[in-house]
Design a protein around this motif. Structure first.
Motif, mmCIF file in Angstrom:
data_model
loop_
_atom_site.group_PDB
_atom_site.id
_atom_site.type_symbol
_atom_site.label_atom_id
_atom_site.label_comp_id
_atom_site.label_asym_id
_atom_site.label_seq_id
_atom_site.Cartn_x
_atom_site.Cartn_y
_atom_site.Cartn_z
ATOM 1 N N HIS A 126 0.822 -1.220 0.000
ATOM 2 C CA HIS A 126 0.000 0.000 0.000
ATOM 3 C C HIS A 126 0.853 1.267 0.000
ATOM 4 O O HIS A 126 0.325 2.365 -0.165
ATOM 5 C CB HIS A 126 -0.915 0.033 1.235
ATOM 6 C CG HIS A 126 -2.148 -0.800 1.109
ATOM 7 N ND1 HIS A 126 -2.969 -0.775 0.004
ATOM 8 C CD2 HIS A 126 -2.717 -1.681 1.989
ATOM 9 C CE1 HIS A 126 -3.978 -1.626 0.188
ATOM 10 N NE2 HIS A 126 -3.864 -2.183 1.377
ATOM 11 N N GLY A 132 -0.919 4.190 -7.103
ATOM 12 C CA GLY A 132 -2.159 4.591 -6.425
ATOM 13 C C GLY A 132 -2.340 3.896 -5.096
ATOM 14 O O GLY A 132 -3.462 3.636 -4.662
ATOM 15 N N ASN A 133 -1.211 3.553 -4.443
ATOM 16 C CA ASN A 133 -1.240 2.829 -3.172
ATOM 17 C C ASN A 133 -1.963 1.478 -3.272
ATOM 18 O O ASN A 133 -2.341 0.898 -2.260
ATOM 19 C CB ASN A 133 -1.880 3.664 -2.049
ATOM 20 C CG ASN A 133 -1.093 4.922 -1.744
ATOM 21 O OD1 ASN A 133 -1.479 6.015 -2.147
ATOM 22 N ND2 ASN A 133 0.018 4.772 -1.040
ATOM 23 N N TRP A 134 -2.118 1.000 -4.507
ATOM 24 C CA TRP A 134 -2.838 -0.263 -4.727
ATOM 25 C C TRP A 134 -4.144 -0.264 -3.915
ATOM 26 O O TRP A 134 -4.411 -1.162 -3.108
ATOM 27 C CB TRP A 134 -1.998 -1.486 -4.362
ATOM 28 C CG TRP A 134 -0.851 -1.724 -5.296
ATOM 29 C CD1 TRP A 134 0.464 -1.507 -5.033
ATOM 30 C CD2 TRP A 134 -0.907 -2.214 -6.647
ATOM 31 N NE1 TRP A 134 1.236 -1.833 -6.122
ATOM 32 C CE2 TRP A 134 0.423 -2.264 -7.141
ATOM 33 C CE3 TRP A 134 -1.953 -2.599 -7.505
ATOM 34 C CZ2 TRP A 134 0.745 -2.687 -8.430
ATOM 35 C CZ3 TRP A 134 -1.622 -3.029 -8.798
ATOM 36 C CH2 TRP A 134 -0.293 -3.066 -9.244
ATOM 37 N N SER A 135 -4.944 0.756 -4.174
ATOM 38 C CA SER A 135 -6.236 0.860 -3.487
ATOM 39 C C SER A 135 -7.032 -0.417 -3.677
ATOM 40 O O SER A 135 -7.014 -1.013 -4.747
ATOM 41 C CB SER A 135 -7.068 1.992 -4.085
ATOM 42 O OG SER A 135 -6.352 3.184 -4.089
ATOM 43 N N HIS A 136 -7.744 -0.804 -2.666
ATOM 44 C CA HIS A 136 -8.584 -1.993 -2.784
ATOM 45 C C HIS A 136 -9.793 -1.723 -3.658
ATOM 46 O O HIS A 136 -10.306 -0.601 -3.724
ATOM 47 C CB HIS A 136 -9.040 -2.464 -1.404
ATOM 48 C CG HIS A 136 -7.958 -3.139 -0.635
ATOM 49 N ND1 HIS A 136 -7.220 -4.179 -1.153
ATOM 50 C CD2 HIS A 136 -7.460 -2.918 0.611
ATOM 51 C CE1 HIS A 136 -6.301 -4.557 -0.275
ATOM 52 N NE2 HIS A 136 -6.426 -3.806 0.806
ATOM 53 N N ALA A 164 -14.645 -1.685 0.439
ATOM 54 C CA ALA A 164 -13.320 -1.596 -0.204
ATOM 55 C C ALA A 164 -12.393 -2.601 0.463
ATOM 56 O O ALA A 164 -11.475 -2.248 1.193
ATOM 57 C CB ALA A 164 -12.770 -0.181 -0.072
ATOM 58 N N ALA A 165 -12.656 -3.867 0.212
ATOM 59 C CA ALA A 165 -11.913 -4.929 0.904
ATOM 60 C C ALA A 165 -11.621 -6.094 -0.031
ATOM 61 O O ALA A 165 -11.524 -7.232 0.419
ATOM 62 C CB ALA A 165 -12.717 -5.413 2.115
ATOM 63 N N TYR A 174 -3.699 -7.723 -1.568
ATOM 64 C CA TYR A 174 -4.145 -9.088 -1.299
ATOM 65 C C TYR A 174 -3.448 -10.055 -2.243
ATOM 66 O O TYR A 174 -2.962 -11.113 -1.842
ATOM 67 C CB TYR A 174 -5.666 -9.238 -1.498
ATOM 68 C CG TYR A 174 -6.513 -8.650 -0.406
ATOM 69 C CD1 TYR A 174 -7.467 -7.686 -0.695
ATOM 70 C CD2 TYR A 174 -6.382 -9.064 0.922
ATOM 71 C CE1 TYR A 174 -8.255 -7.137 0.303
ATOM 72 C CE2 TYR A 174 -7.175 -8.515 1.919
ATOM 73 C CZ TYR A 174 -8.102 -7.547 1.603
ATOM 74 O OH TYR A 174 -8.888 -6.995 2.586
#
Lengths: 226, 228
Positions: A126, A132-136, A164-165, A174
């Motif tokens: 992240h 993009g901070n590897w957004s979920h 957002a998981a 993940y």
């Protein structure tokens, strides 16, 4: 004496910590000690082969490689409750994407060692601002398991659908931590049988958060299980 | 705009002041951050309960129990003694491990799971599987801080931090199922007794009836895998 002068720097070099990350003094000593010990374990990981996706994200299964990967992303580890609840660690972009925050849960909760490291490497991913901070991704609506049951948060009991998981790519937090653990379970030659078993148990579970069919297929093919 | 921005960062940003779930529980500040202390929490799971008296064990079993206590206290699952010394368990050692399992705090998920792992790779008789059935039938551990308390957080808790928690809560049971899966693989390869196979299948049935949803799911998956 001359021999000692030659050997001593080598000994000191070998004894130097594998990870260069700094630990903020806000971090309780016992949490810092445990995290250092866990990172030292990562630095010992060895394996003769890795899957193509692992090669792409982390390179070979080689402890120093994992250390460099982490150090290139995280410069400081500090203490923060990360919102409370179950959180073990977090990255808070507005407090600096190159900082990781760790909670007391790191030692309070009885997670297996590889599970703690799964969280650490998940959070480190992240930190990548350029990505993009590897957004979920938002979990799909509805979000059901293979048996047709709603996927729910174990903590809140609420459905994960719409939260957002999830991830839609093998390369997010993940996905990348799943790939890391699956490779440890399959190829680690320096791991105990327990660590390898644990890596398999947790990576199988994490795969459930990859919600894009193609991404999941890509990962299963990568693991040789498809 | 501000709301959209907050939502976008929701998965990564967190409240800096923790909520006080225990209504009046003491708290402390640390660098300006409110930190919640949980009174009446179970003792640290990192401190293992005292093993059975070494006087009742033969020297090798006593040594193995001591090694296990050291490994659990260190939290280093990659201690090589896990594989080099905690093998070839005698019936006495196995009995001592089962006692140690029962003595460990239920919140010590990794400690309990480690014992199941050690016993699981040394199953030699059908009678040993009744212990595994008991483990699979255990009531759920409701939270990592206190198995007897369903300490659900306030709505809005970042569910991305849940990932892995469900597995840890069910860890001893999942290790039991993994051990049974490995045992059945050995049975196929080495042609062990039908009684052992039947006992393993009975344990899977216990898993399918577990009060823990994840355990039921994994047991059903295992049954499907071995019958396909």
């Amino acid at each position: 004496m001359n021999a000692l002068r030659l050997v001593l720097p080598l000994i000191l070099l070998m004894a130097a910590p594998a990870f260069a990350v700094n630990f903020d003094k806000s971090l309780p000593k016992d949490v810092a000690a445990q995290m250092k010990a866990d990172l030292e374990f990562v630095a010992t990981l060895q394996g003769e082969q890795v899957s193509p996706l692992h090669q792409q994200i982390f390179g070979a299964m080689e402890g120093q490689g994992y250390a460099k990967w982490f150090d290139s992303r995280i410069k400081l580890i500090g203490f923060n409750p990360c919102g409370g609840g179950n959180a073990v660690a977090c990255v808070i972009p507005f407090m600096g994407s190159d900082k990781m925050w760790v909670t007391n849960n790191y030692i309070k909760f009885s997670h297996p060692q590889i599970s703690r490291l799964m969280v650490v490497y998940h959070e480190a991913r992240h930190s990548e601002v350029k990505n993009g901070n590897w957004s979920h991704a938002t979990c799909p609506v509805p979000f059901r398991d293979e048996s047709g049951n709603d996927m729910k948060s174990i903590w809140t009991g609420a459905k994960l659908a719409g939260e957002a998981a999830c991830d839609r790519t093998p390369f997010g937090s993940y996905g990348s931590s799943t790939i890391l653990l699956k490779n440890v379970s399959k190829f680690c030659s320096s791991c105990t049988e327990k660590v390898k078993m644990d890596a398999g148990i947790y990576s199988d579970d994490q795969l459930g958060r990859i919600t894009d069919r193609k991404a999941k297929e890509q990962m299963l093919n990568d693991f040789g299980t498809n | 705009m501000a709301l959209a921005g907050a939502a976008a960062l929701a998965f990564l940003t967190f409240k800096l002041t923790g909520s006080n779930r225990n209504g009046g529980a003491p708290s402390s500040t640390h660098d300006g951050l409110q930190i919640e202390l949980i009174p009446n929490a179970q003792p640290s799971p990192a401190v293992p309960a005292a093993p059975p008296s070494p006087l009742s064990l033969d020297p090798k079993s006593a040594s193995q129990l001591q090694v296990l206590s050291e490994i659990l206290a260190s939290r280093n699952d990659n201690d090589p003694r896990m594989d080099s010394e905690l093998r070839s368990l005698s019936p006495t050692a196995k009995a001592a491990l089962r006692e140690k399992y029962r003595a460990l705090a239920p919140e010590d998920r990794n400690g309990r799971g480690t014992i199941i792992f050690l016993l699981g790779r040394e199953i030699s008789g059908p009678e040993e599987l009744s212990f595994f059935s008991d483990v699979l039938n255990e009531m759920p551990c409701l939270s990592l801080s206190d198995c007897s308390v369903d300490a659900r957080s306030a709505p809005g808790e970042d569910s991305h931090h849940d990932s892995g928690v469900e597995v840890t809560l069910a860890y001893p049971q999942l290790v039991a199922l993994k051990s049974i899966e490995n045992l059945l693989g050995r049975i196929r390869a080495e042609g062990l007794t039908p009684a052992l196979r039947d006992a393993a299948l009975k344990a899977i049935e216990a898993g399918k009836a577990s009060p823990v949803p994840l355990v039921r799911k994994r047991a059903a998956e295992l049954e499907k895998k071995i019958t396909s």
